[in-house]
Write a protein that holds these residues in place. Structure first.
Motif, PDB file in Angstrom:
ATOM      1  N   GLY A  67       1.097  -1.479  -0.426  1.00 45.43           N
ATOM      2  CA  GLY A  67       0.225   0.228   0.155  1.00 45.43           C
ATOM      3  C   GLY A  67       1.010   1.149   0.069  1.00 45.43           C
ATOM      4  O   GLY A  67       1.883   1.132  -0.732  1.00 45.43           O
ATOM      5  N   ARG A  68       0.298   1.860   0.986  1.00 45.22           N
ATOM      6  CA  ARG A  68       1.242   3.710   0.930  1.00 45.22           C
ATOM      7  C   ARG A  68       1.218   3.975   1.994  1.00 45.22           C
ATOM      8  O   ARG A  68       0.054   4.070   3.292  1.00 45.22           O
ATOM      9  N   ALA A  69       2.385   3.782   2.832  1.00 47.32           N
ATOM     10  CA  ALA A  69       2.448   4.643   4.465  1.00 47.32           C
ATOM     11  C   ALA A  69       2.523   6.133   4.073  1.00 47.32           C
ATOM     12  O   ALA A  69       2.635   6.810   3.438  1.00 47.32           O
ATOM     13  N   ILE A  70       1.267   6.285   5.358  1.00 47.39           N
ATOM     14  CA  ILE A  70       1.075   7.987   5.270  1.00 47.39           C
ATOM     15  C   ILE A  70       1.093   8.383   7.467  1.00 47.39           C
ATOM     16  O   ILE A  70       1.168   9.490   6.944  1.00 47.39           O
ATOM     17  N   GLY A  71       1.765   7.781   7.415  1.00 50.61           N
ATOM     18  CA  GLY A  71       2.277   8.611   9.014  1.00 50.61           C
ATOM     19  C   GLY A  71       0.867   8.410  10.198  1.00 50.61           C
ATOM     20  O   GLY A  71      -0.359   8.228   8.986  1.00 50.61           O
ATOM     21  N   LEU A  72       1.002   7.832  11.173  1.00 52.91           N
ATOM     22  CA  LEU A  72       0.159   8.266  12.185  1.00 52.91           C
ATOM     23  C   LEU A  72      -0.721   9.025  12.066  1.00 52.91           C
ATOM     24  O   LEU A  72      -2.364   9.012  12.142  1.00 52.91           O
ATOM     25  N   GLY A  96       4.984   4.473  15.664  1.00 54.59           N
ATOM     26  CA  GLY A  96       4.280   4.190  14.861  1.00 54.59           C
ATOM     27  C   GLY A  96       4.100   4.686  12.622  1.00 54.59           C
ATOM     28  O   GLY A  96       4.097   5.811  13.449  1.00 54.59           O
ATOM     29  N   THR A  97       3.666   4.432  13.109  1.00 55.16           N
ATOM     30  CA  THR A  97       2.804   4.189  11.507  1.00 55.16           C
ATOM     31  C   THR A  97       2.258   3.952  10.657  1.00 55.16           C
ATOM     32  O   THR A  97       1.623   2.994  11.649  1.00 55.16           O
ATOM     33  N   ALA A  98       1.392   4.332   9.699  1.00 57.98           N
ATOM     34  CA  ALA A  98      -0.391   3.719   8.857  1.00 57.98           C
ATOM     35  C   ALA A  98       0.505   3.402   7.859  1.00 57.98           C
ATOM     36  O   ALA A  98       1.189   3.960   6.636  1.00 57.98           O
ATOM     37  N   CYS A 140      -4.436   1.426   8.121  1.00 60.87           N
ATOM     38  CA  CYS A 140      -4.025   0.083   9.052  1.00 60.87           C
ATOM     39  C   CYS A 140      -2.635   0.676   9.773  1.00 60.87           C
ATOM     40  O   CYS A 140      -1.434   0.771   9.846  1.00 60.87           O
ATOM     41  N   PRO A 141      -3.626   1.542  11.340  1.00 57.79           N
ATOM     42  CA  PRO A 141      -1.916   1.427  12.200  1.00 57.79           C
ATOM     43  C   PRO A 141      -0.905   0.801  12.352  1.00 57.79           C
ATOM     44  O   PRO A 141      -1.528  -1.173  12.865  1.00 57.79           O
ATOM     45  N   VAL A 142       0.471   0.625  12.494  1.00 60.87           N
ATOM     46  CA  VAL A 142       0.999  -0.077  12.700  1.00 60.87           C
ATOM     47  C   VAL A 142       1.760   0.711  13.899  1.00 60.87           C
ATOM     48  O   VAL A 142       2.673   1.739  13.715  1.00 60.87           O
ATOM     49  N   VAL A 143       1.764  -0.205  15.025  1.00 57.96           N
ATOM     50  CA  VAL A 143       2.048   0.695  16.086  1.00 57.96           C
ATOM     51  C   VAL A 143       3.335   0.152  17.306  1.00 57.96           C
ATOM     52  O   VAL A 143       3.309  -1.245  17.383  1.00 57.96           O
ATOM     53  N   VAL A 200      11.712   6.494  10.275  1.00 61.93           N
ATOM     54  CA  VAL A 200       9.798   5.983   9.897  1.00 61.93           C
ATOM     55  C   VAL A 200       9.738   6.523   8.916  1.00 61.93           C
ATOM     56  O   VAL A 200       9.654   7.455   8.948  1.00 61.93           O
ATOM     57  N   ALA A 201       8.590   5.211   8.247  1.00 65.58           N
ATOM     58  CA  ALA A 201       8.243   5.512   6.790  1.00 65.58           C
ATOM     59  C   ALA A 201       6.660   6.704   6.857  1.00 65.58           C
ATOM     60  O   ALA A 201       5.824   5.695   7.495  1.00 65.58           O
ATOM     61  N   GLU A 202       6.253   7.572   7.066  1.00 65.99           N
ATOM     62  CA  GLU A 202       5.642   8.768   6.310  1.00 65.99           C
ATOM     63  C   GLU A 202       5.040   9.121   5.285  1.00 65.99           C
ATOM     64  O   GLU A 202       3.549   9.771   5.511  1.00 65.99           O
ATOM     65  N   ASP A 203       5.727   8.451   3.976  1.00 68.05           N
ATOM     66  CA  ASP A 203       5.067   8.895   2.871  1.00 68.05           C
ATOM     67  C   ASP A 203       5.498   7.456   1.869  1.00 68.05           C
ATOM     68  O   ASP A 203       6.647   6.999   2.167  1.00 68.05           O
ATOM     69  N   GLY A 204       4.998   7.239   0.665  1.00 67.03           N
ATOM     70  CA  GLY A 204       5.915   6.659   0.087  1.00 67.03           C
ATOM     71  C   GLY A 204       4.955   5.130   0.166  1.00 67.03           C
ATOM     72  O   GLY A 204       4.230   4.417   0.539  1.00 67.03           O
TER      73      GLY A 204
END
Length: 149
Positions: A10-15, A31-33, A118-121, A133-137
């Protein structure tokens, strides 16, 4: 150091972009999402470890260093009462990174009026204990989401 990888494509978007104030405010932990690819999918273990909590919509894996990682499949998906989710392991199972844990369909979650994000925490962690921390892409299964020191 523990590396936590994406449980899905998918796409990392950040928490902060999660449409839920508890996750967006990192109240559960940092974490991130991931905004998942729509369609049938499997959420996989983001680390090697033991499944200590397992619900159709969420699971926690604790790695050998004692770090717990929560993967929450969508927002408010507990309200779906497990419909559209199939657990593929049992609580207490030892899993390796990449092992399928839950089969689900993000498109069906969205069609039911819930967010599939989906949060990944990192549980019981601080933001300062995480790096990379991946927050986009775009992410694929196994892409690094964050490191935990």
């Amino acid at each position: 150091m523990t590396t936590v990888t994406s449980p899905m494509a998918g796409r990392a978007i950040g928490l902060s972009a999660v449409p839920d104030p508890v996750f967006a405010g990192a109240m559960v932990g940092p974490g991130t999402a991931v905004d998942p690819v729509r369609g049938p999918a499997e959420a996989v273990a983001p680390v090697d470890g033991v499944v200590v909590s397992l619900h159709p919509h969420a699971f926690v894996v604790v790695d050998p260093d004692g770090h717990g990682v929560l993967v929450h499949l969508g927002i408010d998906t507990v309200q779906l009462n497990g419909v559209g989710f199939e657990t593929l392991v049992n609580k207490g199972d030892t899993v390796t990174r990449g092992r399928p844990v839950v089969r689900w369909n993000p498109a069906a979650v969205e069609a039911a009026g819930k967010s599939p994000i989906c949060p990944v925490v990192a549980l019981e962690a601080t933001r300062e204990s995480l790096s990379e921390v991946a927050e986009d892409g775009a992410v694929t299964v196994g892409t690094l989401l964050f490191s935990w020191r």
